[in-house]
Design an enzyme around this catalytic site. Structure first.
Site, PDB file in Angstrom:
ATOM      1  N   ASP A 364       0.791  -1.159   0.029  1.00 42.76           N
ATOM      2  CA  ASP A 364      -0.096   0.049  -0.100  1.00 42.76           C
ATOM      3  C   ASP A 364       1.026   1.345  -0.037  1.00 42.76           C
ATOM      4  O   ASP A 364       1.625   1.417   0.955  1.00 42.76           O
ATOM      5  CB  ASP A 364      -0.860   0.065   1.262  1.00 42.76           C
ATOM      6  CG  ASP A 364      -2.019   1.332   1.268  1.00 42.76           C
ATOM      7  OD1 ASP A 364      -2.555   1.659   0.410  1.00 42.76           O
ATOM      8  OD2 ASP A 364      -1.562   1.878   2.342  1.00 42.76           O
ATOM      9  N   ASP A 366       1.568   5.044   0.173  1.00 43.90           N
ATOM     10  CA  ASP A 366       1.072   6.157   1.071  1.00 43.90           C
ATOM     11  C   ASP A 366       1.832   7.092   0.891  1.00 43.90           C
ATOM     12  O   ASP A 366       2.949   7.588   1.898  1.00 43.90           O
ATOM     13  CB  ASP A 366       0.818   5.854   2.262  1.00 43.90           C
ATOM     14  CG  ASP A 366       0.013   6.696   3.065  1.00 43.90           C
ATOM     15  OD1 ASP A 366      -0.560   7.736   2.631  1.00 43.90           O
ATOM     16  OD2 ASP A 366      -0.275   6.631   4.329  1.00 43.90           O
ATOM     17  N   GLU A 368       2.414  10.945   0.787  1.00 40.73           N
ATOM     18  CA  GLU A 368       1.914  12.233   1.298  1.00 40.73           C
ATOM     19  C   GLU A 368       3.034  13.257   1.294  1.00 40.73           C
ATOM     20  O   GLU A 368       3.582  13.446   2.035  1.00 40.73           O
ATOM     21  CB  GLU A 368       1.322  12.163   2.773  1.00 40.73           C
ATOM     22  CG  GLU A 368       0.414  10.915   3.012  1.00 40.73           C
ATOM     23  CD  GLU A 368      -0.146  10.894   4.255  1.00 40.73           C
ATOM     24  OE1 GLU A 368       0.030  11.622   5.033  1.00 40.73           O
ATOM     25  OE2 GLU A 368      -0.465   9.714   4.927  1.00 40.73           O
ATOM     26  N   TYR A 443     -10.827  11.703   6.276  1.00 43.96           N
ATOM     27  CA  TYR A 443     -10.886  12.363   7.602  1.00 43.96           C
ATOM     28  C   TYR A 443      -9.843  13.340   7.826  1.00 43.96           C
ATOM     29  O   TYR A 443      -9.388  13.759   6.974  1.00 43.96           O
ATOM     30  CB  TYR A 443     -10.519  11.046   8.452  1.00 43.96           C
ATOM     31  CG  TYR A 443      -9.645  10.086   7.973  1.00 43.96           C
ATOM     32  CD1 TYR A 443      -8.287  10.497   7.782  1.00 43.96           C
ATOM     33  CD2 TYR A 443     -10.261   8.899   7.716  1.00 43.96           C
ATOM     34  CE1 TYR A 443      -7.494   9.270   7.371  1.00 43.96           C
ATOM     35  CE2 TYR A 443      -9.557   7.744   7.031  1.00 43.96           C
ATOM     36  CZ  TYR A 443      -8.144   7.973   7.082  1.00 43.96           C
ATOM     37  OH  TYR A 443      -7.355   7.143   6.435  1.00 43.96           O
TER      38      TYR A 443
END
Length: 602
Positions: A364, A366, A368, A443
């Site tokens: 995965d 991720d 950012e 979120y």
């Protein structure tokens, strides 16, 4: 003259025929008796003799009945080769035993004609020593559901144990594989856990064990042998239910063994780092592969959480595990990794080597964030937008090449930002073809970076929001769809935490007000334990956004609860999305929100 000659002849003839009659009767009777005896067969032997409870003065036995159930009228219980009892059931408790003594037992079946079977398997039992403070007495393990034969189960089952002295219990441990794998450790009642039968043991015996500790650290344990069918045991659902587990959870005593994998389809382990040579690297070597663990003495090339994940998958073989790379803290090297074909090839190959070494099913990514954003020390380039696509494409090609060799399906996913900037700085329409799905981080819409209090994860926009350019979960989902991502490849984020703001202006029940300090995250477990209906907090509901908040005149808490989760799971269904992703499992250890998500989407 020879008197009585005729009479004597008649008498002798009669005697002769009488003797012949007796002989015929004898042999006929013997033949019939012999035939009847030879037709009788002894019952088959009982099997699977085992103990279901042991104390210093008693042993409880159980066994599987003779297959000749029609003719069997009872069972003889042998102790040290002597019959000590008879019973018509398949259970028997031997009392008045001597502590710290070894006894041998076997069982024989008998029928109405007195035929006796051969003996069952022989077991030896040693009664424990007598202690001043008796160890807790443990009731039988209850396995639910139980099939009609009382012992054959399949799929996900529930184990529970009762103890006679609950106030004196300090801990209960549930094990499978006869103590080889710790399913879960509980320190408070109810002592119950869900567990999936292991299909790697086809149609065979699995021994489930419970160990109970009292406050004096004395131990009592009871085992239950369960005959299981070779069936699939993980969640079967049209929706993906993804849970993140963080390496740092282990330091707050939420371990891999505490994860209820019966309620998730995919487990993302966060996070791996990126090394200076552009390869995937361990994020926390002690927690990941060095941490000691209990419940297994098998020598392995690695230990820690990674090994515990492989054990978890043995009980839940349909569970998929992925290693998440990067995150907020470790995204600074992604731009360099994605920069050239060579750097992308090196990183992709390292990901494949990593997941194959440690037993993961995929990766995965991720990042950012590409192009802009993230930590101040991140490397950002304008070409990150195209290079991100090329990086994911390279990982997919590398994984697919391995799949062609070993036939195993390897998973590629990304964690995607929920704002307009992420969509603008990536090629979502191209990325989607190389991933199995995208975890949409719906979120952190508001937090300590804002000047006003706001909702952490509003499902819909609030028309009365005081924020310019207000945004919502619905907006983020629609943004991805508008940018070419199929709805069924969007797995929507579900926060198992909220955000707390301090020294809030006491207007509008704290919503959209200035504050001093706060914005930090707070777990749902903490909210439930210390804020809901406590310390003057009142629950309020934002009708448009479909999320609650708490306020006590000074502190403002934005969070999700069962009601808001219900609206979100309905939204997932109505939009045809791929499922839900939870950040992160340790923040809801009692599975209040996680169970709601599972039950709504299963």
């Amino acid at each position: 003259m020879k008197p009585h000659v005729h009479h004597l002849k008649k008498h002798n003839g009669f005697r002769f025929f009488f003797i012949i009659f007796l002989l015929v009767s004898y042999f006929t009777t013997y033949s019939v008796t012999e035939a009847a005896t030879s037709d009788r067969k002894a019952p088959t032997a009982p099997t699977n003799l085992r103990t279901t409870g042991i104390t210093s003065s008693s042993v409880s036995l159980a066994w599987t009945s003779s297959t000749d159930n029609v003719g069997v009228t009872g069972y003889d219980v042998f102790q040290n080769n002597k019959v000590i009892g008879k019973t018509t059931s398949t259970q028997y408790t031997v009392n008045n035993l001597t502590a710290n003594t070894t006894y041998s037992y076997f069982i024989k079946a008998r029928d109405a004609s007195g035929n006796i079977s051969s003996s069952s398997n022989i077991i030896k039992v040693t009664t424990p020593k007598v202690v001043t403070d008796l160890a807790p007495q443990v009731g039988n393990i209850q396995v639910s559901p139980i099939a009609s034969d009382g012992k054959t189960v399949s799929g996900t089952v529930t184990l529970s144990v009762s103890a006679s002295d609950d106030k004196g219990i300090s801990k209960v441990e549930f094990y499978s594989s006869n103590g080889g794998y710790l399913i879960k450790s509980l320190t408070s009642a109810p002592y119950s856990v869900s567990w999936a039968t292991n299909p790697w043991v086809p149609d065979g015996e699995q021994i489930l064990k419970v160990v109970v500790y009292d406050t004096a650290n004395q131990i009592a344990q009871v085992s239950r042998t369960v005959i299981v069918k070779n069936t699939v045991s993980a969640v079967q659902s049209a929706y993906k239910m993804v849970g993140y587990y963080t390496s740092w959870s282990t330091y707050s005593n939420f371990q891999v063994a505490n994860i209820d994998a019966s309620q998730i389809t995919h487990l993302n382990y966060a996070f791996a780092n990126i090394s200076t040579d552009g390869k995937i690297a361990l994020g926390d070597s002690w927690a990941d592969v060095e941490k000691p663990f209990s419940g297994d003495t098998t020598t392995q090339p690695y230990k820690g959480n990674f090994y515990q994940l492989t054990k978890l998958k043995q009980s839940y073989p349909n569970l998929k595990t992925l290693i998440s790379v990067g995150g907020w803290t470790w995204s600074e090297k992604f731009s360099d990794v994605a920069l050239t074909d060579q750097s992308r090839t090196i990183f992709a190959q390292s990901c494949l080597d990593f997941i194959r070494k440690y037993g993961f099913d995929g990766v995965d990514i991720d990042w950012e964030y590409p192009v802009a954003g993230g930590e101040p020390d991140n490397v950002n380039r304008p070409e990150d937008k195209q290079n991100f696509t090329l990086l994911i494409k390279k990982i997919r090609e590398t994984f697919d090449a391995q799949s062609a060799v070993d036939g195993k399906k390897y998973i590629v996913t990304i964690a995607g930002g929920a704002g307009r900037s992420f969509a603008a700085n990536t090629e979502l329409n191209l990325l989607q073809q190389y991933v199995d799905y995208m975890n949409l981080m719906t979120y952190d819409f508001h937090g300590e970076w804002d000047t006003l209090t706001g909702m952490n994860a509003p499902l819909y926009r609030d028309p009365e929001s005081k924020f310019t350019g207000e945004w919502s979960v619905q907006d983020a989902v629609q943004l991805y769809i508008n940018n070419g991502v199929p709805a069924n490849k969007i797995v929507m984020g579900m926060p198992l935490y909220g955000r707390i703001f301090n020294q809030v202006t006491n207007l509008n029940n704290g919503l959209y007000q200035s504050y001093s300090g706060g914005g930090s995250s707070i777990s749902y477990a903490n909210i439930e334990a210390n804020y809901l209906n406590k310390n003057g907090f009142m629950r309020y509901w934002e009708t448009d956004s479909k999320v609650p908040w708490l306020f006590n005149g000074s502190q403002f808490v934005s969070y999700d609860d069962l009601e808001s989760i219900g609206y979100k799971t309905s939204f997932i269904k109505s939009m045809g999305l791929g499922g839900a992703v939870m950040w992160e499992l340790s923040q809801d250890p009692n599975k209040v929100l996680a169970s709601k998500i599972y039950n709504d989407l299963k």
